[in-house]
Scaffold this motif. Structure first.
Motif, mmCIF file in Angstrom:
data_model
loop_
_atom_site.group_PDB
_atom_site.id
_atom_site.type_symbol
_atom_site.label_atom_id
_atom_site.label_comp_id
_atom_site.label_asym_id
_atom_site.label_seq_id
_atom_site.Cartn_x
_atom_site.Cartn_y
_atom_site.Cartn_z
ATOM 1 N N ASN A 23 0.724 -1.717 0.174
ATOM 2 C CA ASN A 23 0.439 -0.440 -0.163
ATOM 3 C C ASN A 23 0.419 1.324 0.206
ATOM 4 O O ASN A 23 0.298 2.422 -0.446
ATOM 5 N N THR A 39 1.277 6.573 -1.690
ATOM 6 C CA THR A 39 1.072 4.831 -1.751
ATOM 7 C C THR A 39 1.370 4.641 -2.632
ATOM 8 O O THR A 39 1.486 5.257 -4.184
ATOM 9 N N ARG A 40 1.039 3.387 -3.087
ATOM 10 C CA ARG A 40 1.265 2.605 -4.357
ATOM 11 C C ARG A 40 0.296 3.265 -5.607
ATOM 12 O O ARG A 40 0.918 3.363 -6.260
ATOM 13 N N GLU A 41 -0.764 3.572 -5.536
ATOM 14 C CA GLU A 41 -1.409 4.970 -6.654
ATOM 15 C C GLU A 41 -0.555 6.200 -6.764
ATOM 16 O O GLU A 41 -0.660 6.779 -8.097
ATOM 17 N N PHE A 44 2.310 4.899 -8.885
ATOM 18 C CA PHE A 44 2.040 4.348 -10.267
ATOM 19 C C PHE A 44 1.658 6.151 -11.491
ATOM 20 O O PHE A 44 2.085 6.062 -12.019
ATOM 21 N N ASP A 45 0.620 6.672 -10.351
ATOM 22 C CA ASP A 45 0.614 8.080 -11.366
ATOM 23 C C ASP A 45 2.081 8.478 -11.358
ATOM 24 O O ASP A 45 1.784 9.305 -13.043
ATOM 25 N N THR A 67 4.536 -0.234 -14.350
ATOM 26 C CA THR A 67 3.318 -0.082 -13.805
ATOM 27 C C THR A 67 2.763 -0.951 -14.647
ATOM 28 O O THR A 67 2.257 -1.278 -15.861
ATOM 29 N N ILE A 69 -2.210 -2.594 -14.281
ATOM 30 C CA ILE A 69 -3.945 -2.328 -13.847
ATOM 31 C C ILE A 69 -3.984 -3.937 -14.076
ATOM 32 O O ILE A 69 -4.189 -4.303 -14.934
ATOM 33 N N PHE A 74 -7.176 -1.999 -10.171
ATOM 34 C CA PHE A 74 -6.367 -1.690 -9.344
ATOM 35 C C PHE A 74 -5.047 -1.286 -9.975
ATOM 36 O O PHE A 74 -4.677 -2.189 -10.634
ATOM 37 N N LYS A 75 -4.631 -0.202 -9.898
ATOM 38 C CA LYS A 75 -3.111 0.265 -9.936
ATOM 39 C C LYS A 75 -2.548 -0.113 -9.335
ATOM 40 O O LYS A 75 -2.774 -0.724 -8.179
ATOM 41 N N TYR A 76 -1.209 -0.946 -9.634
ATOM 42 C CA TYR A 76 0.230 -1.474 -8.826
ATOM 43 C C TYR A 76 1.426 -1.216 -9.880
ATOM 44 O O TYR A 76 1.382 -0.595 -10.676
#
Length: 96
Positions: A23, A39-41, A44-45, A67, A69, A74-76
């Protein structure tokens, strides 16, 4: 500004995709030496907006993060595939 990922915080829940258990990730900025946890998200962005993140193994080899999805949206982030079965990102020190 490349970021070296130095640790991860994983949730204790079991996930079909083990990357979703991550996370947040600890990093060091190569340029400024600033440190942080993201955070992971957000990571990712940031990578998708032309950022570069990587990990270094015990031998000093760099492995770029990519990256991805899940089918559920879910993004990772994950490491570039190599010949080892040992996943470098998932093996980082887990933060408490």
């Amino acid at each position: 500004m490349p970021l070296q990922i130095t640790g991860v915080h994983k949730m204790s829940n079991e996930f079909e995709n083990p990357y979703l258990a991550i996370n947040s990730l600890m990093w060091i900025d190569d340029t400024t030496q600033n440190r942080g946890i993201t955070t992971r998200e957000v990571l990712f962005d940031w990578i998708n907006d032309n950022g570069l993140a990587y990990i270094i193994d015990d031998e000093g080899n760099k492995f770029k993060l990519l990256t991805a999805i899940t089918k559920s949206g879910f993004k990772y982030v994950k490491t570039v595939l190599d010949e080892t079965k040992h996943d470098r990102l998932l093996s980082l020190v887990t933060l408490k």
